[in-house]
Design a protein around this motif. Sequence first.
Motif, mmCIF file in Angstrom:
data_model
loop_
_atom_site.group_PDB
_atom_site.id
_atom_site.type_symbol
_atom_site.label_atom_id
_atom_site.label_comp_id
_atom_site.label_asym_id
_atom_site.label_seq_id
_atom_site.Cartn_x
_atom_site.Cartn_y
_atom_site.Cartn_z
ATOM 1 N N VAL A 41 0.618 -1.370 -0.155
ATOM 2 C CA VAL A 41 -0.516 0.435 0.076
ATOM 3 C C VAL A 41 1.029 1.444 -0.106
ATOM 4 O O VAL A 41 0.728 2.575 -0.603
ATOM 5 C CB VAL A 41 -0.654 0.249 1.350
ATOM 6 N N GLY A 42 2.110 1.194 0.553
ATOM 7 C CA GLY A 42 2.362 1.792 0.976
ATOM 8 C C GLY A 42 3.456 2.772 -0.426
ATOM 9 O O GLY A 42 3.630 3.762 -0.978
ATOM 10 N N VAL A 43 3.823 2.093 -0.815
ATOM 11 C CA VAL A 43 5.175 1.600 -2.350
ATOM 12 C C VAL A 43 4.483 2.658 -3.400
ATOM 13 O O VAL A 43 4.506 3.132 -4.108
ATOM 14 C CB VAL A 43 6.332 0.100 -2.341
ATOM 15 N N THR A 44 2.885 1.452 -3.155
ATOM 16 C CA THR A 44 1.916 1.676 -4.533
ATOM 17 C C THR A 44 1.758 3.856 -4.481
ATOM 18 O O THR A 44 1.865 4.421 -5.599
ATOM 19 C CB THR A 44 0.845 0.912 -4.172
ATOM 20 N N VAL A 45 1.349 3.938 -3.664
ATOM 21 C CA VAL A 45 1.426 5.700 -2.945
ATOM 22 C C VAL A 45 2.022 6.317 -3.900
ATOM 23 O O VAL A 45 2.409 7.694 -4.439
ATOM 24 C CB VAL A 45 0.787 5.964 -2.104
ATOM 25 N N LEU A 46 3.615 5.921 -3.204
ATOM 26 C CA LEU A 46 4.539 5.873 -3.341
ATOM 27 C C LEU A 46 5.478 6.330 -4.686
ATOM 28 O O LEU A 46 6.454 7.059 -4.675
ATOM 29 C CB LEU A 46 5.925 5.711 -2.646
ATOM 30 N N VAL A 47 4.604 5.768 -5.831
ATOM 31 C CA VAL A 47 5.050 5.595 -6.483
ATOM 32 C C VAL A 47 6.171 7.286 -7.102
ATOM 33 O O VAL A 47 7.238 6.844 -8.134
ATOM 34 C CB VAL A 47 4.304 4.903 -7.682
ATOM 35 N N PRO A 48 4.830 7.821 -8.110
ATOM 36 C CA PRO A 48 5.213 8.719 -8.184
ATOM 37 C C PRO A 48 6.916 9.358 -7.611
ATOM 38 O O PRO A 48 7.387 9.852 -9.020
ATOM 39 C CB PRO A 48 5.055 10.562 -8.054
ATOM 40 N N VAL A 49 7.640 9.127 -6.277
ATOM 41 C CA VAL A 49 8.091 9.469 -6.134
ATOM 42 C C VAL A 49 9.692 8.489 -6.411
ATOM 43 O O VAL A 49 11.127 9.105 -6.719
ATOM 44 C CB VAL A 49 9.035 9.148 -4.581
ATOM 45 N N TYR A 50 9.409 7.386 -7.626
ATOM 46 C CA TYR A 50 11.000 6.627 -7.762
ATOM 47 C C TYR A 50 11.446 6.965 -9.463
ATOM 48 O O TYR A 50 11.082 6.021 -10.342
ATOM 49 C CB TYR A 50 10.252 5.153 -7.919
ATOM 50 N N ARG A 51 11.512 8.149 -9.392
ATOM 51 C CA ARG A 51 11.162 8.836 -10.983
ATOM 52 C C ARG A 51 13.292 8.558 -11.049
ATOM 53 O O ARG A 51 14.522 8.809 -9.916
ATOM 54 C CB ARG A 51 11.502 9.710 -10.911
ATOM 55 N N LEU A 54 15.919 11.248 -10.108
ATOM 56 C CA LEU A 54 16.344 11.326 -8.542
ATOM 57 C C LEU A 54 16.826 9.999 -8.143
ATOM 58 O O LEU A 54 18.120 10.545 -7.220
ATOM 59 C CB LEU A 54 14.801 11.168 -7.982
ATOM 60 N N VAL A 55 17.021 8.818 -8.515
ATOM 61 C CA VAL A 55 17.139 7.350 -7.873
ATOM 62 C C VAL A 55 18.393 7.355 -8.364
ATOM 63 O O VAL A 55 19.121 7.086 -7.776
ATOM 64 C CB VAL A 55 16.296 6.415 -8.799
ATOM 65 N N ARG A 56 18.423 7.924 -10.215
ATOM 66 C CA ARG A 56 20.409 7.817 -9.993
ATOM 67 C C ARG A 56 20.993 8.990 -9.142
ATOM 68 O O ARG A 56 22.437 8.708 -9.332
ATOM 69 C CB ARG A 56 20.475 8.296 -11.378
ATOM 70 N N ARG A 57 20.330 9.743 -8.628
ATOM 71 C CA ARG A 57 21.536 10.892 -8.326
ATOM 72 C C ARG A 57 21.985 10.409 -6.151
ATOM 73 O O ARG A 57 23.042 11.068 -5.866
ATOM 74 C CB ARG A 57 20.973 12.196 -7.712
ATOM 75 N N VAL A 58 21.385 9.419 -6.093
ATOM 76 C CA VAL A 58 21.291 8.703 -5.016
ATOM 77 C C VAL A 58 22.779 7.828 -4.627
ATOM 78 O O VAL A 58 22.615 7.000 -4.989
ATOM 79 C CB VAL A 58 20.518 7.256 -4.343
ATOM 80 N N SER A 59 23.938 7.804 -3.765
ATOM 81 C CA SER A 59 24.907 7.528 -4.418
ATOM 82 C C SER A 59 25.829 6.674 -3.439
ATOM 83 O O SER A 59 24.203 6.078 -2.360
ATOM 84 C CB SER A 59 26.114 8.898 -3.233
ATOM 85 N N ARG A 60 26.880 5.867 -3.364
ATOM 86 C CA ARG A 60 26.966 4.198 -3.226
ATOM 87 C C ARG A 60 26.689 4.366 -1.468
ATOM 88 O O ARG A 60 26.200 3.560 -0.913
ATOM 89 C CB ARG A 60 27.711 3.563 -4.011
ATOM 90 N N ALA A 61 26.816 5.042 -1.129
ATOM 91 C CA ALA A 61 27.281 5.156 0.474
ATOM 92 C C ALA A 61 25.768 5.672 1.344
ATOM 93 O O ALA A 61 25.691 4.939 2.431
ATOM 94 C CB ALA A 61 28.127 6.736 1.101
ATOM 95 N N GLU A 62 25.212 6.590 -0.002
ATOM 96 C CA GLU A 62 23.699 7.314 0.594
ATOM 97 C C GLU A 62 22.212 5.700 0.790
ATOM 98 O O GLU A 62 21.990 5.318 1.649
ATOM 99 C CB GLU A 62 22.985 8.263 -0.275
ATOM 100 N N THR A 172 20.998 15.908 2.890
ATOM 101 C CA THR A 172 21.680 15.535 1.476
ATOM 102 C C THR A 172 20.259 14.914 0.635
ATOM 103 O O THR A 172 20.789 15.240 -0.882
ATOM 104 C CB THR A 172 22.847 14.468 1.174
ATOM 105 N N LEU A 173 19.523 14.794 0.784
ATOM 106 C CA LEU A 173 17.891 13.747 0.465
ATOM 107 C C LEU A 173 16.803 14.341 1.079
ATOM 108 O O LEU A 173 16.625 14.779 2.267
ATOM 109 C CB LEU A 173 17.876 12.235 0.412
ATOM 110 N N PRO A 174 15.546 14.460 -0.066
ATOM 111 C CA PRO A 174 14.759 15.430 0.819
ATOM 112 C C PRO A 174 13.787 13.915 1.893
ATOM 113 O O PRO A 174 13.938 12.773 1.090
ATOM 114 C CB PRO A 174 13.526 15.453 -0.245
ATOM 115 N N ALA A 175 12.746 14.413 3.117
ATOM 116 C CA ALA A 175 12.719 12.923 3.767
ATOM 117 C C ALA A 175 11.553 12.458 2.735
ATOM 118 O O ALA A 175 11.853 11.476 3.557
ATOM 119 C CB ALA A 175 11.640 13.771 4.593
ATOM 120 N N ILE A 176 11.052 13.139 1.793
ATOM 121 C CA ILE A 176 10.292 12.022 1.300
ATOM 122 C C ILE A 176 11.046 10.608 0.285
ATOM 123 O O ILE A 176 10.520 9.755 0.462
ATOM 124 C CB ILE A 176 9.025 13.202 0.349
ATOM 125 N N GLU A 177 12.286 11.121 -0.181
ATOM 126 C CA GLU A 177 12.961 10.743 -0.829
ATOM 127 C C GLU A 177 13.110 9.109 0.043
ATOM 128 O O GLU A 177 13.365 8.189 -0.022
ATOM 129 C CB GLU A 177 13.552 10.833 -1.424
#
Length: 297
Positions: A41-51, A54-62, A172-177
Motif C-alpha cells: 500500500v505504501g509503495v504504491t502511493v509513493l510510486v511517483p517518487v521513484y523517478r 532522482l534514483v540516479r542521484r543517490v550515491s553508493r554510500a547513501e 543530502t536527501l529530501p525526507a520524502i525520498e
Amino acid sequence: MNRYALCLIAAMLMVGSNVGIGKAIVATMPVMLFALLRFVVGVTVLVPVYRPSLVRRVSRAEWRNLFLQALFGTFLFTLLMLYGVRHTSALAAGVITSTIPAVVILLAWLLLGERPNRRAMLAVALAMGGVLIVNLARGDGDGGSLFGNLLVFGAVVCESLYVILSRRLTQTLPAIEICAYTHGIGLLLMLPLGVFAARSFDFSAVALDTWALVIWYGLAASVFSFWLWMKGIRHVPGQLAGVFTAVLPVAAAGYGIIVLGEQPTLAHGIALLCVLAGIAIASLQASAAPILPKRDA
C-alpha cells in the motif's frame, strides 16, 4: 494553537491509533502477510517518487545508509511491532513505543558519543521507569505479556536506530525520498516472507472492514502521518515539536480502551505520566535534528 501544531497532533494521533489497529488486524491475518500488504500500500502511493532521474542521484554510500534504515526502521520494526502487539495490549504498546525520544538520546550517547546532560538523563530515566512499571503490571488483566512487551521495545530500538541513521542522510536527501526508498527496500525484504505466509491463507475469510483497516494502516503509516509531521515540523521549533509525540501513547491508550475494550489500571496511568514527563523534558533540550515521525507503529 496554529494549523502546523494541529498537523503534528494529527500525525501522532494516526501513529498512536495504528498501534491498536495493527493489533486488531493481526488477530485475523498472519503478521508477515499483513506486513507485506502494508508495504505494498505504501509503495504504491509513493510510486511517483521513484523517478529514474532522482534514483540516479543517490550515491553508493547513501544507498548503504538507506538499506540500514530500511532494515531497522521498516523491516525489523514492522515485524517486531506487529508480533509484539499480538502478545500485549495496545495500552502497554503505546506507552513503550512513546519512549523513542529517550531511546534515541541513549543510543546517540552509546553509538555516537553524544553525552547527554542531566535533563536528558532524567528524561531517559522517566521513560525507562514507565516501561518498567508496564512490565511489572502486566498481570493486571490487560492481556499483555513480558514477551510481547520485549518485542515492542525491540521495535523501539530499531526505530531509534532509524532516527540516528537519518540525521546525516536528511542533509543530502529530501525526507520524502528517504521515506520512499526505505519503504521500497522494506518491501523487497518482506516479499519472500509475505508470499510464503500467503500461500496457505484463506483471503476470502477476511472481512471487508479488515481490508479497509489494512489499507488505512498502510496509508496512515507510510504517507499521511509522514506528510503531516513534515508539514508541521517546518514551522514548529524542533524542541517544541518533540512534545507533540506525547499524543502517541494517549491515542494508543484511547483506541485500546474505546475500540478494543482494554481495561486501564493505575499502573498504566502512572507509567503514562512517567513517559509523558520524559517526552516533555527531552523535548526542551536542543537536539541535532528533529525526531522523524513514527511511520509504522
